[in-house]
Motif scaffolding. Structure first.
Motif, PDB file in Angstrom:
ATOM      1  N   THR A   1       0.844  -1.200   0.000  1.00 36.13           N
ATOM      2  CA  THR A   1       0.000   0.000   0.000  1.00 36.13           C
ATOM      3  C   THR A   1       0.877   1.247   0.000  1.00 36.13           C
ATOM      4  O   THR A   1       0.612   2.221  -0.703  1.00 36.13           O
ATOM      5  N   LYS A   2       1.950   1.174   0.775  1.00 35.10           N
ATOM      6  CA  LYS A   2       2.856   2.324   0.855  1.00 35.10           C
ATOM      7  C   LYS A   2       3.532   2.558  -0.487  1.00 35.10           C
ATOM      8  O   LYS A   2       3.610   3.698  -0.968  1.00 35.10           O
ATOM      9  N   GLU A   3       3.971   1.483  -1.106  1.00 35.47           N
ATOM     10  CA  GLU A   3       4.661   1.643  -2.395  1.00 35.47           C
ATOM     11  C   GLU A   3       3.701   2.153  -3.469  1.00 35.47           C
ATOM     12  O   GLU A   3       4.039   3.023  -4.254  1.00 35.47           O
ATOM     13  N   VAL A   4       2.490   1.578  -3.468  1.00 40.40           N
ATOM     14  CA  VAL A   4       1.510   2.020  -4.461  1.00 40.40           C
ATOM     15  C   VAL A   4       1.175   3.494  -4.275  1.00 40.40           C
ATOM     16  O   VAL A   4       0.983   4.236  -5.234  1.00 40.40           O
ATOM     17  N   SER A   5       1.124   3.917  -3.024  1.00 44.56           N
ATOM     18  CA  SER A   5       0.743   5.308  -2.761  1.00 44.56           C
ATOM     19  C   SER A   5       1.760   6.304  -3.305  1.00 44.56           C
ATOM     20  O   SER A   5       1.463   7.486  -3.445  1.00 44.56           O
ATOM     21  N   THR A   6       2.943   5.817  -3.625  1.00 46.65           N
ATOM     22  CA  THR A   6       3.957   6.724  -4.176  1.00 46.65           C
ATOM     23  C   THR A   6       3.952   6.724  -5.709  1.00 46.65           C
ATOM     24  O   THR A   6       4.644   7.507  -6.327  1.00 46.65           O
ATOM     25  N   THR A   7       3.171   5.807  -6.320  1.00 46.81           N
ATOM     26  CA  THR A   7       3.108   5.785  -7.786  1.00 46.81           C
ATOM     27  C   THR A   7       2.079   6.807  -8.279  1.00 46.81           C
ATOM     28  O   THR A   7       1.256   7.296  -7.499  1.00 46.81           O
ATOM     29  N   SER A   8       2.111   7.078  -9.581  1.00 47.12           N
ATOM     30  CA  SER A   8       1.160   8.032 -10.155  1.00 47.12           C
ATOM     31  C   SER A   8      -0.267   7.571  -9.914  1.00 47.12           C
ATOM     32  O   SER A   8      -1.125   8.343  -9.503  1.00 47.12           O
TER      33      SER A   8
ATOM     34  N   LYS B   1      -1.643   7.947  -6.417  1.00 46.63           N
ATOM     35  CA  LYS B   1      -1.931   9.293  -5.911  1.00 46.63           C
ATOM     36  C   LYS B   1      -3.341   9.761  -6.250  1.00 46.63           C
ATOM     37  O   LYS B   1      -3.800  10.765  -5.744  1.00 46.63           O
ATOM     38  N   TRP B   2      -4.012   9.024  -7.154  1.00 41.55           N
ATOM     39  CA  TRP B   2      -5.414   9.345  -7.415  1.00 41.55           C
ATOM     40  C   TRP B   2      -6.240   8.783  -6.275  1.00 41.55           C
ATOM     41  O   TRP B   2      -6.168   7.612  -5.966  1.00 41.55           O
ATOM     42  N   LYS B   3      -7.030   9.622  -5.668  1.00 42.31           N
ATOM     43  CA  LYS B   3      -7.868   9.170  -4.557  1.00 42.31           C
ATOM     44  C   LYS B   3      -9.321   9.155  -5.004  1.00 42.31           C
ATOM     45  O   LYS B   3      -9.830  10.149  -5.508  1.00 42.31           O
TER      46      LYS B   3
ATOM     47  N   VAL C   1      -2.032   6.141   4.138  1.00 43.54           N
ATOM     48  CA  VAL C   1      -0.640   5.710   3.956  1.00 43.54           C
ATOM     49  C   VAL C   1       0.129   6.778   3.189  1.00 43.54           C
ATOM     50  O   VAL C   1       1.276   7.122   3.526  1.00 43.54           O
ATOM     51  N   SER C   2      -0.523   7.319   2.178  1.00 44.53           N
ATOM     52  CA  SER C   2       0.111   8.366   1.373  1.00 44.53           C
ATOM     53  C   SER C   2       0.404   9.604   2.222  1.00 44.53           C
ATOM     54  O   SER C   2       1.474  10.203   2.131  1.00 44.53           O
TER      55      SER C   2
ATOM     56  N   ALA D   1       0.830   9.680   5.408  1.00 47.83           N
ATOM     57  CA  ALA D   1       1.917   9.350   6.349  1.00 47.83           C
ATOM     58  C   ALA D   1       3.270   9.457   5.652  1.00 47.83           C
ATOM     59  O   ALA D   1       4.218  10.051   6.193  1.00 47.83           O
ATOM     60  N   THR D   2       3.339   8.892   4.451  1.00 45.33           N
ATOM     61  CA  THR D   2       4.600   8.937   3.703  1.00 45.33           C
ATOM     62  C   THR D   2       5.017  10.387   3.465  1.00 45.33           C
ATOM     63  O   THR D   2       6.193  10.740   3.591  1.00 45.33           O
ATOM     64  N   GLY D   3       4.032  11.207   3.127  1.00 48.93           N
ATOM     65  CA  GLY D   3       4.316  12.621   2.881  1.00 48.93           C
ATOM     66  C   GLY D   3       4.880  13.337   4.095  1.00 48.93           C
ATOM     67  O   GLY D   3       5.592  14.332   3.960  1.00 48.93           O
ATOM     68  N   LYS D   4       4.524  12.831   5.280  1.00 49.57           N
ATOM     69  CA  LYS D   4       5.024  13.459   6.504  1.00 49.57           C
ATOM     70  C   LYS D   4       6.198  12.683   7.098  1.00 49.57           C
ATOM     71  O   LYS D   4       6.554  12.885   8.270  1.00 49.57           O
ATOM     72  N   GLY D   5       6.737  11.774   6.297  1.00 48.75           N
ATOM     73  CA  GLY D   5       7.910  11.035   6.760  1.00 48.75           C
ATOM     74  C   GLY D   5       7.597   9.981   7.803  1.00 48.75           C
ATOM     75  O   GLY D   5       8.478   9.545   8.534  1.00 48.75           O
TER      76      GLY D   5
END
Lengths: 515, 270
Positions: free
Chosen positions: A56-63, A66-68, B86-87, B89-93
């Motif tokens: 989930t963390k890795e996916v959240s960093t992909t383009s 980032k679409w919610k 999760v996103s 959280a990642t943004g805030k380190g």
């Protein structure tokens, strides 16, 4: 040993999930695999959670990550197209012109008005599938015209200098909500994609009608004959069983019938206000005598029932009889339709163009688009057409001041098409003949290009296309038409400032990008 | 000068207050924070005198947000962190690390007078969506089904929708109850009632838990995941926990903590 194996399995699972392309893999997608690994006791729940959290963390960093999207959305499709167009459009006055002295801006005999322009259009839409069988859609489009999404380069006012954005505006082309929770039924409300089966003869393809639509479609499948038969033993040089017994099998004849019914209640014109302060105002526009200005909304009702028959070997036939009628008057289209005059000049406030071109009085139109298709080898071919008649043609002609012209109530189209546009290097050509009489159709809805939004026109159109890639298509359109009944005007509001439009031609070259 | 010194003293005072090693801030799920975590905290305090807890049970969302904002050491949650969280959280380190501390089984209950012996997952979906409205449609002896659910603000309300109803809407006729006790009480009084409750409430008076697809809800069937309606519950931390947070987390998943888990109606993780 078990723990060691499990550890290895965990590492392999993590590695397997990690090397999958992240654009297509989401933590949720991996859930089933993780659940299976847990069930097989190859990893623990806690280990599965750690993998899930990492994904989930890795996916959240992909383009894509980032679409919610909100939870009620189960699927969303982004689509659209952009088009560049060159267009030549020209119309000619008739032999009676001019009625005044010819001069600058005053039409002469057989005088051509021509226009060349370079244009673009942009459409961007979302189709949204929602939970519990609901759906919605929205599409943004350039232009404010209902029958065109084009913007002409360089036609802005000079106030802001060259390349200004006066005409480069985005409008809401579609905004609708629907429900598919009842078997075979689709209900739609809002500003929607055309829910009816139509042709360019009756409806411009750019129109997104507003109101309600109810669609029902059911498929029936039939099979006739078929099976395997054994022939009697026959002579075979090789002899033996295989040669002596011949099997023959025949394919069953399969027929698929899609029966459909589409009903629509479009809000054609909203009257504002329905109940004015004080006395209702009057108008003399229709009869010359003062009448109360109508104060009810105008609705267009459509009733379409049809079927598509699909036979073996890619042969199909479709027919979609439709009845259109109008209720109420509205406050914009309530003046009686005249559609121009062969005896009035084109210019001036009392000229032919100044007569009413948009009235929707006395329209009860039966329309029947149809199409038959087959394949010649691998080449798709089809013939298609449309026929329409206005049952209230007499009344419409009478109100227009031509009581003897009620027979001008028919419209038809017939054409042939070869090829299709689906993938790179596909090509397609459509050629058709079209004839529309002055009192046959609603001139506010007919195609705005091929005959300049007019009725009382007939002529030929050719459309050809070639797909340069799966997304890019090059199209050429040519139309040539002339006035059908030379004793009447050519009703409708088009781009050519001539009525009667005695002769007309159009050429368009388009480069389309679809995504 | 005196004012400056006073400000420094106040600042140092706040800093030392924040840095107190024996105070643990826990925020999040009301499912966990209503009974389980306070009882775990009491037991933990007995073993670690001087430790204080600041527990705020205002929903899973607040627990995860507290980890992202750094206002708690442990975030209680009855659901997994959403991709958006999760996103954020990642943004805030921050790194949201989940640790399963207990399982929560959700049992479908009917009135004990109801002759029905069990339900399939499909039938449960049909009942709670209102697709069937009479017990005769699912093998019962007839009678209009009365549905009792948690209220819409409850995490269990949406979890059950996801687990049992393919995210479809509850029947319009369903009645919303404040908690497990109320649902069990109403089903116990109504021969045609049906509802869902946590595992701790299946022995309430007048109700019986329904086997689903032939599996009876029990600690064992939830642990083995053979029972359909279960969910993990979590402590979220920022990465690997340390200090007091780690000690409390270790205590929670240790046998002593898991004993309390079972006592308050959750299912231990092993």
């Amino acid at each position: 040993m078990f723990n060691f194996n499990r550890r290895i399995s965990f590492i392999v699972a993590l590695a397997s999930l990690s090397i999958l392309p992240m654009s297509i893999l989401r933590a949720q997608d991996a859930g089933a695999l993780l659940d299976l690994l847990v069930k097989k006791q190859l990893i623990t729940d806690q280990e599965a959670e750690e993998v899930r959290a990492e994904l989930t963390k890795e996916v959240s960093t992909t383009s894509a990550g980032k679409w919610k999207l909100s939870n009620p959305i189960t699927e969303i499709e982004l689509y659209g197209d952009a088009r560049l167009r060159y267009e030549y459009r020209a119309g000619r006055t008739d032999d009676l012109q001019p009625l005044g002295a010819p001069g600058a801006g005053v039409a002469g005999h057989r005088d051509w008005q021509e226009r060349e322009r370079e244009r673009y259009r942009l459409r961007l839409g979302l189709r949204i599938t929602l939970a519990d069988d609901w759906f919605a859609g929205v599409r943004l489009e350039t232009s404010t015209s209902p029958r065109s999404t084009n913007v002409t380069f360089g036609d802005d006012s000079g106030v802001n200098g060259p390349f200004s954005k006066d005409s480069d505006r985005i409008s809401v082309g579609q905004a609708y909500l629907g429900y598919k929770g009842f078997h075979d039924i689709t209900l739609t409300a809002g500003r929607m994609p055309q829910p009816l089966i139509t042709t360019l003869m009756t409806w411009d393809g750019d129109i997104n009608p507003e109101g309600l639509a109810e669609q029902w479609k059911h498929t029936f499948n039939f099979e006739f004959g078929g099976g395997t038969t054994e022939s009697a033993a026959g002579y075979s040089k090789e002899g033996g069983k295989g040669g002596a017994i011949a099997q023959s099998s025949s394919e069953p004849f399969k027929l698929k019938i899609d029966v459909f019914a589409n009903f629509a209640q479009f809000v054609y014109d909203d009257s504002n206000p329905e109940n004015p302060l004080g006395a209702r105002s009057t108008t003399s526009a229709n009869t010359g005598n003062p009448q109360l200005v109508p104060n009810t909304d105008a609705f267009m009702l459509a009733w379409q029932v049809g079927a598509r028959f699909t036979f073996p070997k890619n042969i199909y036939a479709q027919i979609a009889p439709t009845l259109y009628n109008y209720t109420g008057n509205g406050d914009t289209f309530n003046v009686h339709y005249v559609g121009g005059s062969e005896t009035l000049p084109n210019g001036g406030t009392s000229g032919s163009l100044a007569t009413n071109q948009t009235g929707i009085n006395s329209l009860l139109v039966f329309d029947m688009p149809w199409e038959i298709g087959w394949k010649l080898g691998e080449l798709p071919m089809r013939i298609f057409g449309d026929f329409a008649v206005n049952f209230e043609g007499d009344d419409r002609a009478l109100a227009a001041g031509h009581p003897g012209k009620g027979d001008q109530r028919y419209a038809y189209q017939i054409g042939v098409g070869v090829g299709q546009l689906k993938a790179k290097r596909d090509w397609q050509i459509n050629v058709f003949w079209q004839h529309t009489e002055q009192y046959s159709l609603d001139p506010n809805l007919v195609d705005s290009d091929l005959f300049d939004s007019r009725v009382n026109m007939e002529g030929v159109a050719v459309q050809a296309g070639y797909m340069l890639s799966d997304a890019v298509t090059f199209n050429i359109t040519y139309g040539y038409g002339w006035r059908s009944d030379s004793s009447l005007g050519t009703g409708g509001t088009g781009d050519i400032g001539i009525n009667p439009l005695d002769e007309y031609q159009i050429f368009q070259a388009d480069l389309n990008v679809k995504f | 000068m005196k004012i400056k010194s006073a400000l420094i003293l106040i600042a140092v005072g706040f800093a030392s207050l924040e840095a107190r090693a024996d105070r643990l801030v826990i925020k999040g799920s009301d499912t966990l924070g209503a009974k389980l975590v306070p009882q775990l905290a009491e037991q933990f305090k007995a073993q670690h005198p001087g430790t204080t807890f600041d527990i705020a049970a205002e929903g899973s969302t607040t627990g995860i947000a507290a980890i992202i904002d750094g206002t708690a050491e442990i975030g209680m949650s009855s659901r997994r962190a959403k991709p958006a969280e999760v996103s954020a959280a990642t943004g805030k380190g921050k790194n949201l690390k989940p640790t399963i501390v207990a399982y929560d089984g959700i049992a479908v209950i009917v009135n004990s007078a109801n002759p029905i012996k069990g339900l399939t997952k499909k039938q449960v979906e049909q009942i709670f969506t209102g697709e069937v409205s009479d017990w005769s449609a699912v093998g019962g002896s007839g009678g209009k089904i009365s549905i009792y659910t948690r209220n819409t603000s409850s995490g269990t309300y949406s979890d059950f929708k996801e687990m049992a109803m393919k995210k479809r809407d509850y029947a319009g006729s369903s009645q919303k109850m404040a908690g497990n006790e109320q649902i069990a009480a109403e089903v116990g009084k109504n021969p045609n009632g049906v509802g869902y409750v946590g595992m701790a409430y299946v022995k309430a008076s007048g109700v019986k838990a329904m086997p689903v697809d032939g599996v009876t809800p029990s600690a064992q069937s939830v642990q083995q995941h053979s029972y359909a309606y279960w969910r993990p519950t979590f402590y979220y931390t920022n990465g690997e926990p340390s200090g007091l947070a780690k000690q409390f987390l270790d205590f929670t998943i240790a046998p002593a903590g898991q004993k309390i888990v079972a006592q308050v109606g959750f299912v231990p993780i092993k």
